[in-house]
Design an enzyme around this catalytic site. Structure first.
Site, short mmCIF file in Angstrom:
data_model
loop_
_atom_site.label_atom_id
_atom_site.label_comp_id
_atom_site.label_asym_id
_atom_site.label_seq_id
_atom_site.Cartn_x
_atom_site.Cartn_y
_atom_site.Cartn_z
N SER A 1 -14.37 13.39 -31.13
CA SER A 1 -12.99 13.42 -30.66
C SER A 1 -12.04 12.57 -31.49
O SER A 1 -10.85 12.48 -31.17
CB SER A 1 -12.92 12.99 -29.20
OG SER A 1 -13.36 11.66 -29.04
N LYS B 1 -8.86 14.24 -32.43
CA LYS B 1 -7.66 14.25 -31.59
C LYS B 1 -6.57 13.31 -32.13
O LYS B 1 -5.40 13.44 -31.74
CB LYS B 1 -8.03 13.87 -30.15
CG LYS B 1 -8.92 14.90 -29.45
CD LYS B 1 -9.15 14.54 -28.00
CE LYS B 1 -9.87 15.65 -27.25
NZ LYS B 1 -11.32 15.57 -27.34
N SER C 1 -8.86 12.10 -23.27
CA SER C 1 -9.63 12.91 -24.23
C SER C 1 -9.75 14.36 -23.78
O SER C 1 -10.78 15.01 -23.94
CB SER C 1 -11.04 12.31 -24.43
OG SER C 1 -11.56 12.72 -25.67
N LYS D 1 -9.62 5.05 -30.80
CA LYS D 1 -10.29 6.09 -30.02
C LYS D 1 -11.77 6.12 -30.36
O LYS D 1 -12.16 5.92 -31.51
CB LYS D 1 -9.67 7.47 -30.28
CG LYS D 1 -10.26 8.57 -29.40
CD LYS D 1 -9.30 9.70 -29.21
CE LYS D 1 -9.84 10.70 -28.20
NZ LYS D 1 -10.13 10.09 -26.89
#
Length: 431
Positions: free
Chosen positions: A98, A101, A156, A269
């Site tokens: 992720s 993102k 997320s 993140k």
């Protein structure tokens, strides 16, 4: 123009001793109780530094030596100069999870406004059942773009990432193409995006260095910085939902109630899939430096500790050094990131001329540590001389086109008339 050249010199003895006692954690089996003090000291020195073939920055002459980590790849990069302080397999393509993102949010911020209305379609809602994180969005549910970005970074949410991609790009595929184009603009050399969520795809990969460049750019956006540092966010009731949604960020380094909390961290993140392992991207600010840290393909629950160790290594062993500009006109830059205790005498330079300016690259032990943009005074002097010569030639051509008499004869006659006029004027005044 006088060209400044700074010759390389040896680092101070005190700096070399720092390289033995690194701040990074030690990963080693316990030694037998019977080992001598000398053996223990040797063992400690051995495990606290990594082979330059593994941690390539250790191969830079005079560089503070760092230890290895268990994750496959990592990088620590200072943001104002892009100086790489720590590098392990930083150019190896790996699955990003992720961390993707971050690019999704960056592209949305650059191509939309926060108050835009984003309506969920079948495209986005498909992310509710794709096996990843989501906020249980529903068809025709409306969010603001701002709420969507918080849902992507804090929650997320795959469903929202897909919908934002369709909303901004017209289609998910078009948005992904824009992600790849933006990555190339940022200098990424081995990154391929195939979706905006980070879900496993054998064709989607990134390198630690490329991810650092993306994070560095994202963190220059004030809205992104705010979102990336948010631990909790509430989405109010929508036109479809019966109540509010409270999103909690699982990124431990910004959560002061977590064991993985790191006070200098200003955003980041973390992600995980079976294919990618644990991935972590963050930025931290301390000692007048901002450092981006990326850790890829690590074990779950380990990457935050490794990121903290790497950031401590960077903050404890490096500092900014401002270069004096006594003998040249500096337009911008001139600050470098060097090991503690280094001076200008430890640097070498390389100059390149571009568009009337000189780009000066500074090196420490062969590693680039910063740049400066200088005024190319020699070129400006040459250009002034050429301009003056052109003006003289133009004046001569003008005189030649308006009279058959050479311009220098015209000038002499004019001077004679002027002297005669002055002579008459003096006589009149005296009389």
């Amino acid at each position: 123009m006088k060209k400044k050249r700074i010759t390389a010199a040896l680092l101070a003895l005190g700096l070399s001793t720092v390289t033995v006692f690194s701040q990074l954690p030690v990963f080693a089996a316990e030694e037998a109780a019977e080992t001598t003090d000398t053996d223990q000291a040797a063992a400690q020195a051995q495990v606290q530094t990594a082979d330059p073939s593994i941690v390539t920055t250790n191969g830079t002459d005079g560089w503070p030596q760092a230890s290895d980590i268990s994750s496959t790849a990592a990088i620590v990069m200072e943001t104002s100069t892009n100086t790489v302080l720590y590098s392990k397999n930083a150019d190896q393509p790996l699955y990003p999870a992720s961390a993707v993102k971050i690019m999704t949010c960056l592209l949305a911020l650059e191509n939309s406004s926060l108050d835009e209305q984003v309506t969920m379609t079948a495209t986005g809602v498909s992310g509710v059942t794709d096996g990843g994180a989501n906020i249980s969005s529903q068809i025709d549910e409306v969010f603001t773009m701002e709420q969507c970005l918080y849902a992507i970074m804090v929650g997320s949410a795959n469903d929202i990432a897909l919908q934002v991609a369709e909303h901004v790009g017209g289609s998910v595929d078009a948005f992904v193409q824009n992600m790849n184009a933006r990555a190339q603009e940022l200098g990424c050399t081995n990154t391929v995006f195939t979706n905006p969520t980070g879900l496993p795809d054998e064709n989607q990969h990134i390198t630690a260095h490329d991810m650092a460049l993306i994070m560095e750019t994202a963190m220059t956006n004030e809205t992104f910085r705010t979102i990336a540092a948010t631990t909790s966010y509430t989405i109010p009731a929508t036109n479809v939902s019966g109540g509010e949604r409270v999103l909690t960020n699982s990124f431990t380094m910004i959560n002061n109630a977590s064991d993985g909390y790191y006070e200098p961290c200003i955003g980041g993140k973390e992600g995980y899939t079976e294919a990618s392992g644990s991935t972590l991207v963050c930025e931290a600010s301390k000692n007048n430096m901002n450092l981006v840290c990326v850790v890829l393909n690590g074990a779950s629950g380990v990457t935050d500790d490794e990121a903290i160790a790497l950031l401590n290594y960077g903050f404890d062993n490096f500092s900014p050094l401002t270069i004096a500009d006594n003998d040249f006109n500096r337009i911008s830059g001139g600050t470098v990131i060097t090991p503690n205790g280094a001076t200008e005498d430890n640097l070498t330079t390389e100059d390149t001329s571009s568009d009337g300016q000189i780009i000066r690259q500074y090196y420490f032990g062969g590693a680039p540590v910063g740049t400066a943009v200088l005024e190319d005074t020699e070129q400006e002097t040459n250009e002034a001389a050429v301009t003056g010569q052109k003006n003289m030639e133009a004046a001569q051509k003008y005189s030649a086109s308006h009279t058959t008499t050479p311009y220098y004869i015209i000038g002499a006659i004019g001077a004679a008339f002027l002297l005669f006029f002055l002579f008459l004027l003096i006589k009149v005044i005296k009389s």
